[in-house]
Design a protein around this motif. Structure first.
Motif, PDB file in Angstrom:
ATOM      1  N   ARG A 152      18.737  91.284  74.468  1.00  0.00           N
ATOM      2  CA  ARG A 152      19.866  92.171  74.782  1.00  0.00           C
ATOM      3  C   ARG A 152      20.900  91.513  75.670  1.00  0.00           C
ATOM      4  NH1 ARG A 152      19.014  93.743  79.840  1.00  0.00           N
ATOM      5  NH2 ARG A 152      16.870  94.005  80.545  1.00  0.00           N
ATOM      6  N   ASP A 153      20.523  90.474  76.450  1.00  0.00           N
ATOM      7  CA  ASP A 153      21.435  89.777  77.348  1.00  0.00           C
ATOM      8  C   ASP A 153      21.249  88.281  77.130  1.00  0.00           C
ATOM      9  OD1 ASP A 153      22.780  88.556  79.455  1.00  0.00           O
ATOM     10  OD2 ASP A 153      21.842  89.765  81.023  1.00  0.00           O
ATOM     11  N   ALA A 154      22.082  87.704  76.251  1.00  0.00           N
ATOM     12  CA  ALA A 154      21.932  86.296  75.890  1.00  0.00           C
ATOM     13  C   ALA A 154      22.289  85.364  77.041  1.00  0.00           C
ATOM     14  CB  ALA A 154      22.791  85.978  74.669  1.00  0.00           C
ATOM     15  N   GLU A 155      23.143  85.786  77.927  1.00  0.00           N
ATOM     16  CA  GLU A 155      23.531  84.933  79.059  1.00  0.00           C
ATOM     17  C   GLU A 155      22.360  84.708  80.015  1.00  0.00           C
ATOM     18  OE1 GLU A 155      26.765  84.799  82.706  1.00  0.00           O
ATOM     19  OE2 GLU A 155      27.001  86.278  81.113  1.00  0.00           O
ATOM     20  N   HIS A 156      21.570  85.742  80.248  1.00  0.00           N
ATOM     21  CA  HIS A 156      20.438  85.659  81.170  1.00  0.00           C
ATOM     22  C   HIS A 156      19.083  85.669  80.455  1.00  0.00           C
ATOM     23  CE1 HIS A 156      23.757  87.354  83.650  1.00  0.00           C
ATOM     24  NE2 HIS A 156      23.358  86.356  84.418  1.00  0.00           N
ATOM     25  N   TRP A 157      19.097  85.635  79.123  1.00  0.00           N
ATOM     26  CA  TRP A 157      17.887  85.566  78.306  1.00  0.00           C
ATOM     27  C   TRP A 157      16.966  86.763  78.545  1.00  0.00           C
ATOM     28  CZ3 TRP A 157      18.158  82.274  74.474  1.00  0.00           C
ATOM     29  CH2 TRP A 157      19.024  81.186  74.626  1.00  0.00           C
ATOM     30  N   ARG A 158      17.548  87.929  78.716  1.00  0.00           N
ATOM     31  CA  ARG A 158      16.748  89.130  78.943  1.00  0.00           C
ATOM     32  C   ARG A 158      16.589  89.909  77.650  1.00  0.00           C
ATOM     33  NH1 ARG A 158      20.168  90.209  84.087  1.00  0.00           N
ATOM     34  NH2 ARG A 158      19.018  88.934  85.574  1.00  0.00           N
ATOM     35  N   GLY A 159      15.382  90.378  77.460  1.00  0.00           N
ATOM     36  CA  GLY A 159      15.135  91.165  76.264  1.00  0.00           C
ATOM     37  C   GLY A 159      13.741  91.740  76.256  1.00  0.00           C
ATOM     38  N   GLU A 215      29.839  92.503  68.123  1.00  0.00           N
ATOM     39  CA  GLU A 215      28.601  92.952  68.743  1.00  0.00           C
ATOM     40  C   GLU A 215      27.401  92.960  67.800  1.00  0.00           C
ATOM     41  OE1 GLU A 215      28.924  96.351  71.292  1.00  0.00           O
ATOM     42  OE2 GLU A 215      31.049  95.976  71.598  1.00  0.00           O
ATOM     43  N   ASP A 257      12.663  87.066  80.198  1.00  0.00           N
ATOM     44  CA  ASP A 257      13.887  86.776  80.938  1.00  0.00           C
ATOM     45  C   ASP A 257      14.170  85.281  81.071  1.00  0.00           C
ATOM     46  OD1 ASP A 257      11.952  86.052  82.733  1.00  0.00           O
ATOM     47  OD2 ASP A 257      12.619  87.388  84.338  1.00  0.00           O
TER      48      ASP A 257
END
Length: 162
Positions: free
Chosen positions: A121-128, A105, A9
């Protein structure tokens, strides 16, 4: 979440996951590593240590690093060392762009031909999630192989027409 994966994250954790995935894929003798991103702006592709690690791998027969991106204009600005490094390896480092209408996408994924994967999966919050899971890796290969089959060659050494 599968037993062979970890969540991340932060930007640093994503970069670490990418490095670890390359290391794992190379160590297990992967023949093909596929990376997909809309533009690769936030990937650690300019890292000289990564380039050094990829060279012996690319020297082996039938090794391919396949990149799929919708916008290749960002790479020379954000990763000039990678662009220069890639020149002698153009035969083994392929660049592809999605067919027109298929740009939407694009996932942010690294996957090898075995069980290694990274998914931002979430580039704005760096989650993956990243790790080693044959099922997850196969699902990503299926998604990306379908996109690459319809894609056009891109990321040329010299602009077309010159």
């Amino acid at each position: 979440m599968s037993a062979g994966s970890v969540l991340f994250d932060s930007r640093g954790a994503f970069h670490d996951a990418v490095h670890q995935a390359f290391e794992a894929a190379i160590a297990r003798g992967a023949r093909r590593i596929v990376c997909c991103d809309p533009d690769f702006a936030d990937w650690p592709l300019d890292d000289a240590a990564l380039h050094e690690r990829l060279v012996p791998w690319l020297k082996r027969p039938q090794r391919r690093l396949v990149l799929l991106a919708a916008d290749w204009s960002v790479l020379p600005r954000r990763h000039p060392r990678f662009v220069a490094w890639r020149t002698p390896w153009a035969h083994a480092v392929e660049g592809w762009a999605p067919e027109e209408g298929d740009e939407a996408e694009l996932p942010r994924v690294l996957v090898d031909d075995g069980d290694v994967f990274v998914h931002l999966r979430d580039a704005e919050h760096w989650r993956g999630r990243a790790g080693r899971d044959a099922g997850d890796a196969q699902r990503w290969r299926d998604v990306l192989d379908g996109r690459i089959e319809r894609a056009q060659p891109s990321f040329f050494l010299r602009p077309l027409g010159l």
